[in-house]
Design a protein around this motif. Structure first.
Motif, short mmCIF file in Angstrom:
data_model
loop_
_atom_site.label_atom_id
_atom_site.label_comp_id
_atom_site.label_asym_id
_atom_site.label_seq_id
_atom_site.Cartn_x
_atom_site.Cartn_y
_atom_site.Cartn_z
N SER A 43 0.81 -1.21 0.00
CA SER A 43 0.00 0.00 0.00
C SER A 43 0.85 1.27 0.00
N ILE A 44 2.13 1.17 0.37
CA ILE A 44 3.01 2.35 0.35
C ILE A 44 3.18 2.88 -1.08
N HIS A 45 2.86 2.05 -2.07
CA HIS A 45 3.00 2.48 -3.47
C HIS A 45 1.66 2.80 -4.13
N ASP A 46 0.61 2.84 -3.33
CA ASP A 46 -0.70 3.22 -3.85
C ASP A 46 -0.84 4.74 -3.73
N VAL A 47 -0.19 5.45 -4.66
CA VAL A 47 -0.12 6.92 -4.60
C VAL A 47 -0.84 7.47 -5.84
N GLU A 48 -1.98 8.11 -5.63
CA GLU A 48 -2.83 8.52 -6.75
C GLU A 48 -2.14 9.47 -7.72
N ARG A 100 4.63 3.76 -10.21
CA ARG A 100 3.86 3.08 -9.16
C ARG A 100 2.44 3.60 -9.15
N GLY A 101 1.59 2.86 -8.45
CA GLY A 101 0.20 3.25 -8.33
C GLY A 101 -0.73 2.21 -8.92
N VAL A 102 -1.99 2.25 -8.47
CA VAL A 102 -2.98 1.25 -8.87
C VAL A 102 -3.74 1.74 -10.09
N ARG A 103 -3.76 0.94 -11.13
CA ARG A 103 -4.62 1.19 -12.29
C ARG A 103 -5.80 0.21 -12.23
N SER A 104 -6.75 0.38 -13.11
CA SER A 104 -7.93 -0.48 -13.09
C SER A 104 -7.57 -1.90 -13.52
N LYS A 105 -8.44 -2.83 -13.19
CA LYS A 105 -8.21 -4.22 -13.59
C LYS A 105 -8.14 -4.37 -15.10
N ASP A 141 17.79 -8.38 -19.77
CA ASP A 141 18.57 -7.49 -18.91
C ASP A 141 17.93 -7.30 -17.54
N HIS A 142 16.61 -7.40 -17.47
CA HIS A 142 15.85 -7.25 -16.22
C HIS A 142 14.41 -7.59 -16.53
N GLY A 143 13.55 -7.53 -15.53
CA GLY A 143 12.16 -7.87 -15.73
C GLY A 143 11.25 -6.66 -15.79
N ASP A 144 9.98 -6.88 -15.47
CA ASP A 144 8.95 -5.85 -15.55
C ASP A 144 7.92 -6.17 -14.46
N MET A 145 7.60 -5.20 -13.62
CA MET A 145 6.70 -5.47 -12.49
C MET A 145 5.26 -5.72 -12.94
N LEU A 146 4.81 -5.07 -14.00
CA LEU A 146 3.46 -5.29 -14.57
C LEU A 146 2.35 -5.13 -13.54
N GLY A 147 2.55 -4.22 -12.57
CA GLY A 147 1.52 -3.98 -11.57
C GLY A 147 1.71 -4.76 -10.28
N ASP A 148 2.65 -5.69 -10.21
CA ASP A 148 2.93 -6.39 -8.96
C ASP A 148 3.25 -5.38 -7.86
N HIS A 149 2.61 -5.54 -6.72
CA HIS A 149 2.85 -4.69 -5.55
C HIS A 149 2.64 -3.20 -5.87
N ASN A 150 1.72 -2.94 -6.80
CA ASN A 150 1.41 -1.56 -7.22
C ASN A 150 2.60 -0.86 -7.86
N LEU A 151 3.48 -1.63 -8.49
CA LEU A 151 4.67 -1.09 -9.13
C LEU A 151 4.67 -1.41 -10.62
#
Length: 490
Positions: free
Chosen positions: A232-237, A247-252, A296-306
């Protein structure tokens, strides 16, 4: 015995769990799964600095980020530049290999060869060097069938937004990369073994898979994001509102489209890799070629609001690593290996496999020992990333593939995850009393890792909070570029 060829296939921003051979039952990656069945899958491969430039610097040099001098992107961390004493293509060139790079290199200046005999570049939207236009963009403009550009669909290079590709399929950079790789094999010096680096610019955003692939995954039940008890620390509107939000929550629906575009892009890449492997088979070079696949690295794709990368979490730092040996090196002792490995291990692996001397500057460890069934001197790996999007996400991490310890030095947060219970990292064990000894053990390991730097991250006994302090930089960066500049002035 003739030396083996080397095909090094690399994607950009591909997380470890986006392949069938890593247990993903939704995505279709038949060609890479076949490659894995004939080779070795490394279960715990990590990017020691999970963003484009530092990760690629470690691949090119076999060095840890502190020694390349690049600990992130921005804030005094780049660009990569030249002046490296030893590079992977440079050492192979000196060893009589014909070395060619196709796709994304992310060098600076952008036409820098860094040891390659030649490069054919797709640098996405980057035009940083004076007068630079990538080979892909030039080709696209010559061959496009209408008045449009490479990203006229309106999605930015780091956006969470997604939609199908807007241009005809043959113009997609994924197709171009394989077409140019096949052309590079046709143009190679037949009297020499080849080193070909095929470097895709996707599945890095924009998530613009071709309509066929995009629609396929829109209809499938793609995995939903993991959201930890700490996320929730990354749920910043105000952050979430940005089209390139970190970071932040987008719609499903938005998250589902992002993941459909991402999965579709990987499926497309897999089909094109199949073309490249079939061409190697056609010219009777497949069995005489060492093949390594990674990202080279990955992608969070919304995991943990990131979103995006640069984090220590599995979606960002954990990468695929597949090694298929040529016939001359025999059969591997194991098909799957859980010992932790890093991107800087690729250079010594290739050099050992080709009988090329490994320079003393290389920090990585050849993976061939593990493939032969030997023990490694490494029991865990260290990774880091300096401030990029925000001070809050600067990080240091350690993992052995079973436990992971993360320290966020500018906000004083510690996290501890048990990866044997699952890779979702949803429960932070750092504040649980029963894990206090485990936490202290990993904290002491990080202190020991950072102490030799004398960079203020530790006093020798404890980790030191970095809030309000200058950005962390490595002296190695300036030392290298100063030496390079002096060489130019001679």
């Amino acid at each position: 015995m003739s030396k083996p060829n080397v095909l090094f296939i690399m994607t950009d921003q591909q997380r470890w769990d986006s392949l069938g051979c890593y247990g993903n039952s939704v995505i279709e990656t038949a060609n890479l799964d076949w490659l894995a069945s004939e080779g070795v899958v490394f279960e715990n491969a990590y990017s020691s600095c999970p963003s484009c430039v530092p990760a690629r610097a470690s691949i090119m040099t076999g060095m840890h980020p502190w020694n390349t001098g690049i600990l992130g992107m921005g804030n005094g961390q780049g660009p990569m530049g030249g002046g490296f004493q030893h590079t992977l293509p440079g050492e192979l060139s000196k060893a009589a290999y014909h070395t060619q790079g196709v796709g994304k290199m992310h060098f600076h200046p952008q036409r820098l060869l860094n040891g390659f005999h030649s490069t054919f570049l797709d640098e996405s939207g980057r035009e940083e060097s004076p007068g630079f236009i990538s080979d892909y963009r030039q080709w696209f403009n010559r061959n496009k069938t209408g008045d449009f550009d490479i990203v006229d669909h309106g999605i930015d290079w780091n956006s969470w937004m997604a939609r199908p590709y807007h241009a005809p399929e043959f113009l997609h950079p994924t197709n171009w990369t394989v077409n140019q790789s096949i052309e590079a094999l046709k143009r190679r010096d037949p009297s020499k073994p080849f080193f070909l680096m095929t470097s895709f610019a996707r599945p890095h955003s924009p998530y613009d898979a071709l309509p066929y692939y995009f629609d396929l995954y829109q209809k499938k039940q793609v995995p939903e994001p993991y959201v930890g008890d700490w996320a929730s620390i990354h749920d910043v509107e105000e952050d979430a509102a940005k089209p390139d939000a970190w970071r932040g929550v987008r719609s499903k629906g938005e998250i589902r489209r992002a993941r459909a575009g991402y999965y579709g892009s990987i499926h497309h890449i897999d089909h094109q890799i199949g073309r490249l492997l079939l061409y190697l088979q056609k010219i009777q070079q497949l069995e005489n070629t060492l093949i390594i696949f990674t990202s080279d690295h990955g992608d969070m794709l919304g995991d943990h609001n990131l979103w995006r990368k640069t984090y220590a979490y599995e979606g960002s730092a954990h990468i695929p690593m597949i090694v298929r040996l040529p016939e001359s090196l025999g059969k591997p002792s194991y098909k799957r290996i859980d010992a932790p490995v890093l991107l800087q291990d690729i250079m010594p692996t290739i050099l050992e496999a080709t009988g090329t001397e490994i320079p003393e500057t290389v920090d990585g460890i050849s993976m061939l020992g593990l493939i032969r069934g030997e023990q490694t001197e490494r029991s865990y790996i260290h990774g880091e990333h300096c401030t990029c999007y925000s001070e809050e996400q600067e990080m240091q991490y350690l993992t052995d593939g079973r436990m992971k310890y993360i320290w966020l030095p500018r906000v004083g947060i510690e996290q501890l995850f048990d990866l044997t219970e699952g890779r979702d990292e949803t429960i932070n064990l750092a504040k649980k009393k029963e894990y206090s000894h485990e936490l202290q053990k990993w904290r002491a390991r990080l202190v020991a890792e950072l102490s030799p730097r004398n960079a203020g991250l530790t006093d020798g006994d404890q980790l030191v909070n970095q809030s309000g302090k200058p950005y962390l930089t490595s002296p190695k960066y300036k030392e290298r570029l100063d030496a390079w500049e002096r060489e130019f002035k001679k």
